[in-house]
Each structure stands twice: as structure tokens, then as C-alpha cells.
Design a protein around this motif. Sequence first.
Motif, PDB file in Angstrom:
ATOM      1  N   UNK A  23       0.845  -1.187   0.000  1.00  0.00           N
ATOM      2  CA  UNK A  23       0.000   0.000   0.000  1.00  0.00           C
ATOM      3  C   UNK A  23       0.885   1.244   0.000  1.00  0.00           C
ATOM      4  N   UNK A  24       0.547   2.168  -0.864  1.00  0.00           N
ATOM      5  CA  UNK A  24       1.335   3.387  -0.996  1.00  0.00           C
ATOM      6  C   UNK A  24       0.762   4.469  -0.081  1.00  0.00           C
ATOM      7  N   UNK A  25       1.644   5.138   0.654  1.00  0.00           N
ATOM      8  CA  UNK A  25       1.178   6.212   1.527  1.00  0.00           C
ATOM      9  C   UNK A  25       2.024   7.456   1.329  1.00  0.00           C
ATOM     10  N   UNK A  26       1.413   8.577   1.606  1.00  0.00           N
ATOM     11  CA  UNK A  26       2.103   9.857   1.543  1.00  0.00           C
ATOM     12  C   UNK A  26       2.806  10.081   2.881  1.00  0.00           C
ATOM     13  N   UNK A  27       4.033  10.560   2.816  1.00  0.00           N
ATOM     14  CA  UNK A  27       4.852  10.634   4.020  1.00  0.00           C
ATOM     15  C   UNK A  27       5.678  11.919   4.032  1.00  0.00           C
ATOM     16  N   UNK A  28       5.730  12.581   5.182  1.00  0.00           N
ATOM     17  CA  UNK A  28       6.625  13.730   5.362  1.00  0.00           C
ATOM     18  C   UNK A  28       7.716  13.335   6.349  1.00  0.00           C
ATOM     19  N   UNK A  29       8.945  13.447   5.906  1.00  0.00           N
ATOM     20  CA  UNK A  29      10.085  13.185   6.781  1.00  0.00           C
ATOM     21  C   UNK A  29      10.329  14.433   7.627  1.00  0.00           C
TER      22      UNK A  29
END
Length: 88
Positions: free
Chosen positions: A1-7
Motif C-alpha cells: 500500500x502506498x502512503x504519503x509521508x513527510x520526513x
Amino acid sequence: MKKLFVNKEACIGCGACVAIDGEHFDFDEDGFSSVISQENIESDSVKNAISSCPTSAISYVETTESKEEECEHCDGHCQKCEENEALA
Ligand code: SF4
């Protein structure tokens, strides 16, 4: 599953992503960007936000339902990890 991520280690809180796509990004209590929606994450506005981030802090991550495997990808900063931390 692809998720949006902020490092959040890379985010400098410039606000570009929040200004471009307030549907997916907002500031957290520390002034860094946080993903607020995982809906329609391949939209043009998300892609614009990703390409406009000066520190390349925004990316897509492949995740699984396994917390351990997800943490390998996200370094403990994904939304799932934050949820798990909140529940702990
Ligand atoms: S554009 Fe990048 S550096 Fe700026 S607030 Fe968003 S994630 Fe942080």
C-alpha cells in the motif's frame, strides 16, 4: 500500500506544501508539515507539493499492515507509527 509521508527530520516548516495542498498537508504542533489525508494522494496538487518541497521531505512510501515492516521504510515517522505511539 502506498502512503504519503513527510520526513520531519528533513522538513524545515517553509509551508510550501501547506499552501499548495492544504487538503493533504497541515502544520503540526511543532511547526512542521504533517500529512492529514491519505485520500487521492496521486493528485496533481500532491505532486506539485512534492516537487516544490525545498528539502525533498515529502515522498511516497510502500507500507504493509505490519508495524515492523512499515517502520523499516518510514524510520518511525509515518502516520501509522504516530498512531501507534498515540495509542501506547
Ligand atoms: S514544503 Fe517541505 S520543507 Fe516545506 S513545510 Fe512542506 S514538507 Fe516541510
